[in-house]
Design a protein around this motif. Structure first.
Motif, PDB file in Angstrom:
ATOM      1  N   ASP A  63       0.807  -1.223   0.000  1.00 39.31           N
ATOM      2  CA  ASP A  63       0.000   0.000   0.000  1.00 39.31           C
ATOM      3  C   ASP A  63       0.839   1.272   0.000  1.00 39.31           C
ATOM      4  OD1 ASP A  63      -2.207  -1.593   0.008  1.00 39.31           O
ATOM      5  OD2 ASP A  63      -2.732  -1.241   2.117  1.00 39.31           O
ATOM      6  N   ASN A  64       2.085   1.198   0.433  1.00 36.95           N
ATOM      7  CA  ASN A  64       2.949   2.383   0.467  1.00 36.95           C
ATOM      8  C   ASN A  64       3.845   2.494  -0.752  1.00 36.95           C
ATOM      9  OD1 ASN A  64       2.545   3.932   3.034  1.00 36.95           O
ATOM     10  ND2 ASN A  64       2.688   1.855   3.829  1.00 36.95           N
ATOM     11  N   GLY A  65       3.599   1.684  -1.776  1.00 34.92           N
ATOM     12  CA  GLY A  65       4.330   1.847  -3.032  1.00 34.92           C
ATOM     13  C   GLY A  65       5.539   0.953  -3.179  1.00 34.92           C
ATOM     14  N   GLY A  66       5.526  -0.213  -2.594  1.00 33.59           N
ATOM     15  CA  GLY A  66       6.639  -1.140  -2.740  1.00 33.59           C
ATOM     16  C   GLY A  66       7.741  -0.858  -1.728  1.00 33.59           C
ATOM     17  N   ILE A  67       8.901  -1.437  -1.984  1.00 36.91           N
ATOM     18  CA  ILE A  67      10.029  -1.324  -1.059  1.00 36.91           C
ATOM     19  C   ILE A  67      10.501   0.126  -0.944  1.00 36.91           C
ATOM     20  CG2 ILE A  67      12.429  -2.009  -0.640  1.00 36.91           C
ATOM     21  CD1 ILE A  67      10.589  -4.288  -0.131  1.00 36.91           C
ATOM     22  N   PHE A  68      10.744   0.775  -2.084  1.00 37.77           N
ATOM     23  CA  PHE A  68      11.288   2.134  -2.033  1.00 37.77           C
ATOM     24  C   PHE A  68      10.267   3.137  -1.508  1.00 37.77           C
ATOM     25  CE2 PHE A  68      14.047   0.135  -5.266  1.00 37.77           C
ATOM     26  CZ  PHE A  68      15.243   0.271  -4.578  1.00 37.77           C
ATOM     27  N   GLY A  69       9.008   2.987  -1.887  1.00 35.49           N
ATOM     28  CA  GLY A  69       7.971   3.862  -1.349  1.00 35.49           C
ATOM     29  C   GLY A  69       7.804   3.683   0.146  1.00 35.49           C
ATOM     30  N   SER A  70       7.920   2.435   0.611  1.00 33.00           N
ATOM     31  CA  SER A  70       7.809   2.167   2.044  1.00 33.00           C
ATOM     32  C   SER A  70       8.988   2.748   2.814  1.00 33.00           C
ATOM     33  CB  SER A  70       7.720   0.663   2.297  1.00 33.00           C
ATOM     34  OG  SER A  70       6.553   0.149   1.706  1.00 33.00           O
ATOM     35  N   LEU A  71      10.178   2.651   2.241  1.00 30.97           N
ATOM     36  CA  LEU A  71      11.355   3.247   2.897  1.00 30.97           C
ATOM     37  C   LEU A  71      11.226   4.767   2.978  1.00 30.97           C
ATOM     38  CD1 LEU A  71      14.237   1.079   1.434  1.00 30.97           C
ATOM     39  CD2 LEU A  71      13.360   1.061   3.766  1.00 30.97           C
ATOM     40  N   LYS A  72      10.687   5.372   1.919  1.00 24.88           N
ATOM     41  CA  LYS A  72      10.476   6.823   1.929  1.00 24.88           C
ATOM     42  C   LYS A  72       9.442   7.202   2.999  1.00 24.88           C
ATOM     43  CE  LYS A  72       8.594  10.479  -0.913  1.00 24.88           C
ATOM     44  NZ  LYS A  72       7.861  10.762  -2.130  1.00 24.88           N
ATOM     45  N   THR A  73       8.339   6.458   3.062  1.00 22.96           N
ATOM     46  CA  THR A  73       7.313   6.726   4.079  1.00 22.96           C
ATOM     47  C   THR A  73       7.868   6.527   5.472  1.00 22.96           C
ATOM     48  OG1 THR A  73       5.592   6.038   2.547  1.00 22.96           O
ATOM     49  CG2 THR A  73       5.008   6.092   4.867  1.00 22.96           C
ATOM     50  N   LEU A  74       8.637   5.472   5.663  1.00 19.86           N
ATOM     51  CA  LEU A  74       9.241   5.192   6.959  1.00 19.86           C
ATOM     52  C   LEU A  74      10.214   6.289   7.365  1.00 19.86           C
ATOM     53  CD1 LEU A  74       8.943   2.872   8.945  1.00 19.86           C
ATOM     54  CD2 LEU A  74      10.900   1.795   7.902  1.00 19.86           C
ATOM     55  N   TYR A  75      10.960   6.835   6.406  1.00 22.04           N
ATOM     56  CA  TYR A  75      11.893   7.925   6.675  1.00 22.04           C
ATOM     57  C   TYR A  75      11.154   9.204   7.052  1.00 22.04           C
ATOM     58  CZ  TYR A  75      15.407  11.508   5.825  1.00 22.04           C
ATOM     59  OH  TYR A  75      16.244  12.580   5.942  1.00 22.04           O
ATOM     60  N   ARG A  76      10.045   9.485   6.332  1.00 23.52           N
ATOM     61  CA  ARG A  76       9.324  10.744   6.563  1.00 23.52           C
ATOM     62  C   ARG A  76       8.487  10.733   7.824  1.00 23.52           C
ATOM     63  NH1 ARG A  76       5.772  12.907   2.260  1.00 23.52           N
ATOM     64  NH2 ARG A  76       5.970  14.827   3.435  1.00 23.52           N
ATOM     65  N   VAL A  77       7.784   9.637   8.132  1.00 22.36           N
ATOM     66  CA  VAL A  77       6.828   9.660   9.241  1.00 22.36           C
ATOM     67  C   VAL A  77       7.143   8.662  10.340  1.00 22.36           C
ATOM     68  CG1 VAL A  77       4.942  10.567   7.865  1.00 22.36           C
ATOM     69  CG2 VAL A  77       5.227   8.120   8.043  1.00 22.36           C
ATOM     70  N   ASP A  78       8.246   7.918  10.237  1.00 21.68           N
ATOM     71  CA  ASP A  78       8.694   6.970  11.265  1.00 21.68           C
ATOM     72  C   ASP A  78       7.688   5.866  11.552  1.00 21.68           C
ATOM     73  OD1 ASP A  78      11.081   8.307  11.594  1.00 21.68           O
ATOM     74  OD2 ASP A  78      10.325   9.550  13.216  1.00 21.68           O
ATOM     75  N   GLU A  79       6.805   5.584  10.616  1.00 19.74           N
ATOM     76  CA  GLU A  79       5.788   4.574  10.847  1.00 19.74           C
ATOM     77  C   GLU A  79       5.297   4.072   9.492  1.00 19.74           C
ATOM     78  OE1 GLU A  79       2.354   4.313  14.142  1.00 19.74           O
ATOM     79  OE2 GLU A  79       2.356   6.109  12.902  1.00 19.74           O
ATOM     80  N   LEU A  80       5.017   2.801   9.424  1.00 20.06           N
ATOM     81  CA  LEU A  80       4.533   2.205   8.189  1.00 20.06           C
ATOM     82  C   LEU A  80       3.158   1.625   8.460  1.00 20.06           C
ATOM     83  CD1 LEU A  80       5.606   1.833   5.353  1.00 20.06           C
ATOM     84  CD2 LEU A  80       6.442  -0.407   6.013  1.00 20.06           C
ATOM     85  N   LYS A  81       2.128   2.251   7.904  1.00 20.52           N
ATOM     86  CA  LYS A  81       0.752   1.824   8.129  1.00 20.52           C
ATOM     87  C   LYS A  81       0.063   1.563   6.804  1.00 20.52           C
ATOM     88  CE  LYS A  81      -0.526   4.247  12.365  1.00 20.52           C
ATOM     89  NZ  LYS A  81      -1.475   5.227  12.902  1.00 20.52           N
ATOM     90  N   SER A  82      -0.968   0.780   6.881  1.00 21.49           N
ATOM     91  CA  SER A  82      -1.808   0.506   5.735  1.00 21.49           C
ATOM     92  C   SER A  82      -3.225   0.919   6.098  1.00 21.49           C
ATOM     93  CB  SER A  82      -1.747  -0.983   5.412  1.00 21.49           C
ATOM     94  OG  SER A  82      -2.713  -1.322   4.474  1.00 21.49           O
ATOM     95  N   GLY A  83      -3.893   1.635   5.211  1.00 19.38           N
ATOM     96  CA  GLY A  83      -5.248   2.077   5.514  1.00 19.38           C
ATOM     97  C   GLY A  83      -5.995   2.494   4.274  1.00 19.38           C
ATOM     98  N   THR A  84      -7.231   2.879   4.482  1.00 20.86           N
ATOM     99  CA  THR A  84      -8.099   3.327   3.402  1.00 20.86           C
ATOM    100  C   THR A  84      -7.934   4.828   3.211  1.00 20.86           C
ATOM    101  OG1 THR A  84      -9.686   1.643   4.077  1.00 20.86           O
ATOM    102  CG2 THR A  84     -10.483   3.359   2.614  1.00 20.86           C
ATOM    103  N   LEU A  85      -7.701   5.239   1.979  1.00 23.14           N
ATOM    104  CA  LEU A  85      -7.612   6.667   1.672  1.00 23.14           C
ATOM    105  C   LEU A  85      -9.006   7.264   1.791  1.00 23.14           C
ATOM    106  CD1 LEU A  85      -5.946   9.097   0.625  1.00 23.14           C
ATOM    107  CD2 LEU A  85      -6.588   8.372  -1.666  1.00 23.14           C
TER     108      LEU A  85
END
Length: 142
Positions: free
Chosen positions: A22-44
């Protein structure tokens, strides 16, 4: 079988893979993890005029099940003043309806668009005083 999967913790692995997807694969997840310190999955749920995206996942605890992902244009320079007032009410459980479904939130032409807090920048508000200062700086004799 479901109890065995839960006992071995494989349901958490599935949740991790869903969050990565949901966060865009490995690289998208790493970017999200870097920006917000948390990796979540949810409904937009929606997006505001500043480009912030709002999510909800009721599998998390109340208070942690609604969150905002700030627009990419602000990078790491984001703060709470970049959330529009309508979405602030939804994020903090003042209403269960997102702003686009809430009929009690009319938009009048006299209402200003939300602006972020500009303190600490060159666009910060500086008051102008017309009164003479009571204390004047000391000038050493020449």
């Amino acid at each position: 079988m479901a109890n065995l999967i839960k006992l071995l913790g494989l349901d958490k692995v599935a949740t991790l893979f869903r969050a990565i997807r949901d966060n865009g694969g490995i690289f998208g997840s790493l970017k999200t993890l870097y920006r917000v310190d948390e990796l979540k999955s949810g409904t937009l749920i929606g997006e505001d005029q500043l480009g912030n995206r709002y999510y909800e996942n009721n599998m998390h605890f109340v208070g942690r099940n609604r969150w905002v992902i700030y627009a990419d244009k602000v990078g790491m320079n984001y703060d709470g003043s970049q959330v529009s007032p309508e979405w602030f009410g939804w994020l903090h459980y003042k209403t269960d309806l997102p702003p686009y479904k809430d009929p009690s939130r009319p938009k009048y032409k006299w209402m200003m668009d939300p602006q972020q807090n500009m303190s600490g920048t060159n666009q910060a508000y500086m008051p102008y005083s017309t009164t003479r200062p009571k204390i004047e700086s000391w000038q050493p004799p020449q």
